[in-house]
Design a protein around this motif. Structure first.
Motif, PDB file in Angstrom:
ATOM      1  N   UNK A  12      14.909  38.265   3.925  1.00 39.82           N
ATOM      2  CA  UNK A  12      14.429  39.282   3.119  1.00 39.82           C
ATOM      3  C   UNK A  12      15.314  40.092   2.286  1.00 39.82           C
ATOM      4  N   UNK A  13      16.549  39.736   2.299  1.00 39.37           N
ATOM      5  CA  UNK A  13      17.491  40.640   1.307  1.00 39.37           C
ATOM      6  C   UNK A  13      17.417  39.611   0.270  1.00 39.37           C
ATOM      7  N   UNK A  14      18.311  40.111  -0.896  1.00 39.51           N
ATOM      8  CA  UNK A  14      18.696  39.420  -2.002  1.00 39.51           C
ATOM      9  C   UNK A  14      20.189  38.923  -1.648  1.00 39.51           C
ATOM     10  N   UNK A  26      20.158  48.658  -2.381  1.00 34.99           N
ATOM     11  CA  UNK A  26      19.117  48.388  -3.418  1.00 34.99           C
ATOM     12  C   UNK A  26      18.477  46.866  -2.572  1.00 34.99           C
ATOM     13  N   UNK A  27      19.020  46.273  -1.352  1.00 36.05           N
ATOM     14  CA  UNK A  27      18.659  45.231  -0.867  1.00 36.05           C
ATOM     15  C   UNK A  27      19.447  43.868  -1.325  1.00 36.05           C
ATOM     16  N   UNK A  76      16.467  34.863  -3.324  1.00 36.08           N
ATOM     17  CA  UNK A  76      15.797  35.879  -3.502  1.00 36.08           C
ATOM     18  C   UNK A  76      15.327  36.341  -2.234  1.00 36.08           C
ATOM     19  N   UNK A  77      14.523  37.377  -2.349  1.00 41.94           N
ATOM     20  CA  UNK A  77      13.935  37.785  -0.948  1.00 41.94           C
ATOM     21  C   UNK A  77      13.138  37.230  -0.095  1.00 41.94           C
ATOM     22  N   UNK A  78      12.560  35.995  -0.781  1.00 43.60           N
ATOM     23  CA  UNK A  78      11.632  34.962  -0.180  1.00 43.60           C
ATOM     24  C   UNK A  78      12.569  33.575   0.335  1.00 43.60           C
ATOM     25  N   UNK A  93      15.837  40.277 -10.380  1.00 42.63           N
ATOM     26  CA  UNK A  93      15.120  40.239  -8.705  1.00 42.63           C
ATOM     27  C   UNK A  93      14.881  41.650  -8.045  1.00 42.63           C
ATOM     28  N   UNK A  94      15.424  42.586  -8.674  1.00 46.18           N
ATOM     29  CA  UNK A  94      15.256  43.916  -8.143  1.00 46.18           C
ATOM     30  C   UNK A  94      13.963  44.627  -8.580  1.00 46.18           C
TER      31      UNK A  94
END
Lengths: 144, 181
Positions: B67-69, B99-100, B155-157, B180-181
């Motif tokens: 779920x994170x980058x 920011x993830x 990426x987050x996916x 990506x953000x």
């Protein structure tokens, strides 16, 4: 006319390809090593690095079997000095480098030499330490 | 007629040279990955699933940061270019962590050496100890020759969006994060 156009455009296209696209070599090809028994009491190890690759002197190591065949102190070539901010001055080997290893107690051949090495490419990557094994006997061709 | 044929040959030669160049770039050194195939998904899954101890000895997998980058950096203390880029990763983790973005280091190395290094550099992101198994894991995501440093960005996916053999420049990472953000 045709040839001139072909080569000029082909040259432009090739120049547009990133320089880092060039292949990095497999470690077996980047760092070649052979070993042979020169005399019952002397082993010679030859390292040949590909252009743009180097080995660290201090990461060369050797183990000889059977255990009765005691290895003496390796005679290492001078090499070149490479400075980096972490490890300070490091001796590196490029091209052909020959290391000789005295065998303190000669025993009946064949002997097995285990040689570890580690090196890097000038492109900015390093290869993990690798282990090469050689079976050595007198009057045989160099082990690869 | 001759001109038409010349142009056709030039275009063909150009296309061939470009495709060779891009393919080499993609496979050997780094590149943004526009698409992914089934095998690549499986490879990323093996990366997420692999369990390795962290510096405290707790078995961890990259799945913990789904779920994170994710910036997954394969490295070792004996690798000078690896050491050189880590201060940049520390700075970027500080800047983008909120920011993830999550950096994770997988060390092809021994725990005691990694601990010493981590303390010295005050690394602010998780480090997992992969020993030489880390190199096999890196192979699953495209590092054929097992050289280091090697870094992948997911990426987050969990899609592989970039891989890099050799130092990953700060500007390149910023540009990837920007997308990506």
């Amino acid at each position: 006319m045709f040839a001139r156009h072909f080569f000029s455009l082909a040259g432009l296209v090739l120049a547009a390809i990133p320089a880092y696209g060039q292949d990095l070599l497999d470690p077996e090809i980047a760092f070649r090593a052979t070993a042979r028994l020169v005399r019952p009491d002397l082993i010679e190890v030859r390292y040949q690095t590909a252009p743009g690759y180097y080995l660290y002197r201090d990461r060369l190591s050797y183990v000889l079997e059977p255990a009765e065949a005691v290895l003496g102190k390796p005679k290492l070539p001078a090499g070149k000095t490479k400075h980096d901010e972490f490890f300070g001055k490091q001796v590196i080997y490029r091209n052909l480098s020959i290391v000789t290893l005295p065998v303190a107690a000669a025993v009946d051949t064949p002997l097995t030499l285990t040689a570890d090495l580690q090196g890097c490419a000038d492109l900015g990557v390093c290869y993990p330490p690798v282990r090469r094994k050689f079976t050595l006997s007198l009057s045989a061709a160099p082990a690869k | 007629m001759i001109q038409v044929r010349t142009v056709a040959v030039l275009v063909a030669a150009g296309a061939l040279a470009l495709s060779v160049g891009f393919a080499t770039n993609y496979l050997m050194r780094g590149g943004d990955l526009a698409s992914r195939g089934t095998s690549e998904e499986a490879d990323v899954e093996s990366l997420f699933a692999a369990r390795m101890p962290d510096l405290a000895g707790n078995q961890t997998s990259l799945g913990a940061w789904r779920g994170k980058i994710l910036v997954v950096n394969f490295w070792a203390t004996w690798c000078v270019p690896c050491r050189e880029e880590i201060p940049d990763f520390i700075r970027l983790q500080r800047e983008f962590g909120g920011k993830g973005v999550q950096f994770v280091g997988i060390a092809a190395d021994q725990a005691d050496k990694v601990t010493l290094f981590s303390n010295e550099f005050q690394i602010n992101y998780p480090l997992l100890i992969g020993n030489y198994g880390a190199l096999d894991l890196a192979k699953h995501v495209g590092n054929r020759i097992s050289a280091l440093p090697f870094t992948v960005v997911l990426d987050r996916n969990g899609r592989l969006v970039h891989r890099q053999l050799g130092v990953l420049e700060v500007d390149k990472l910023r540009s990837i994060f920007g997308e990506l953000l």
